[in-house]
Design an enzyme around this catalytic site. Sequence first.
Site, short mmCIF file in Angstrom:
data_model
loop_
_atom_site.label_atom_id
_atom_site.label_comp_id
_atom_site.label_asym_id
_atom_site.label_seq_id
_atom_site.Cartn_x
_atom_site.Cartn_y
_atom_site.Cartn_z
N TYR A 196 1.08 -1.31 0.21
CA TYR A 196 -0.35 0.08 0.13
C TYR A 196 0.93 1.60 0.14
CZ TYR A 196 -3.56 -3.15 0.83
OH TYR A 196 -4.18 -4.16 1.58
N ASN A 204 -8.93 0.68 8.39
CA ASN A 204 -9.91 0.69 9.70
C ASN A 204 -9.96 0.85 11.43
OD1 ASN A 204 -10.86 1.10 6.63
ND2 ASN A 204 -12.03 -1.03 7.32
N HIS A 219 -4.87 6.26 -0.59
CA HIS A 219 -4.95 6.11 1.20
C HIS A 219 -3.20 6.46 1.76
CE1 HIS A 219 -8.52 5.28 3.17
NE2 HIS A 219 -8.98 4.11 2.80
N PHE A 266 -3.68 -1.09 10.05
CA PHE A 266 -4.65 -1.15 8.75
C PHE A 266 -5.59 0.13 9.35
CE2 PHE A 266 -2.25 -5.30 7.72
CZ PHE A 266 -2.38 -4.98 6.38
N ASN A 289 -12.82 5.60 7.03
CA ASN A 289 -13.30 4.78 8.23
C ASN A 289 -12.09 5.38 9.62
OD1 ASN A 289 -15.60 3.77 7.00
ND2 ASN A 289 -14.23 2.23 5.68
#
Length: 181
Positions: free
Chosen positions: A14, A62, A19, A60, A106
């Site tokens: 990622y 969330n 994000h 992560f 989130n």
Amino acid sequence: MTLIVGLGNPTSKYENTRHNIGFMLIDALKNSNFTDVSSSKFQGELFKYSNLLLLKPTTFMNLSGNSVKAVNDFYKPERIIVIHDDLDLPFGAMKFKKGGSSGGHNGIRSIDTLIGNDYERVRIGIGRSGNAANFVLGEFSPEEKEHLAEILEYGTQAVNELIKSDIESVAQKFTIKKGVL
């Protein structure tokens, strides 16, 4: 003490995704003066210099609130600033606010659930295209990558000013509504 949190997802998978722009800005802010004070109890990469903490949660997106709460409970900072991507702003736009709703983000929702929403936010526009989940987890386009360094430099200037100032003054001086593309 001020805690600055950059939101993103851990692992190299990622690393260069939209994000992770919060992580990218933390990396841009971090210099050789900062000492790594990471610990498993903080669930993130944590760096300290004087009365400033920089945090990249490794939970992560969330579950970002778990890391922020752990650092908040331990250090009890007077001020928290959270840097995150925003689908509802054009790519490269930048807005500053205190409190408010998660706006469907989130990571912000997770933080709000665990410590409330009484913190400052630096929202960096990534635009929106197609499926939101696929878009935020996708890498920047070649055209976007051409502007990324200048966005991060501008964000660094804005956050450095925010450390010394208040959110309203910084919002007046640094807000970009239209983005760069």
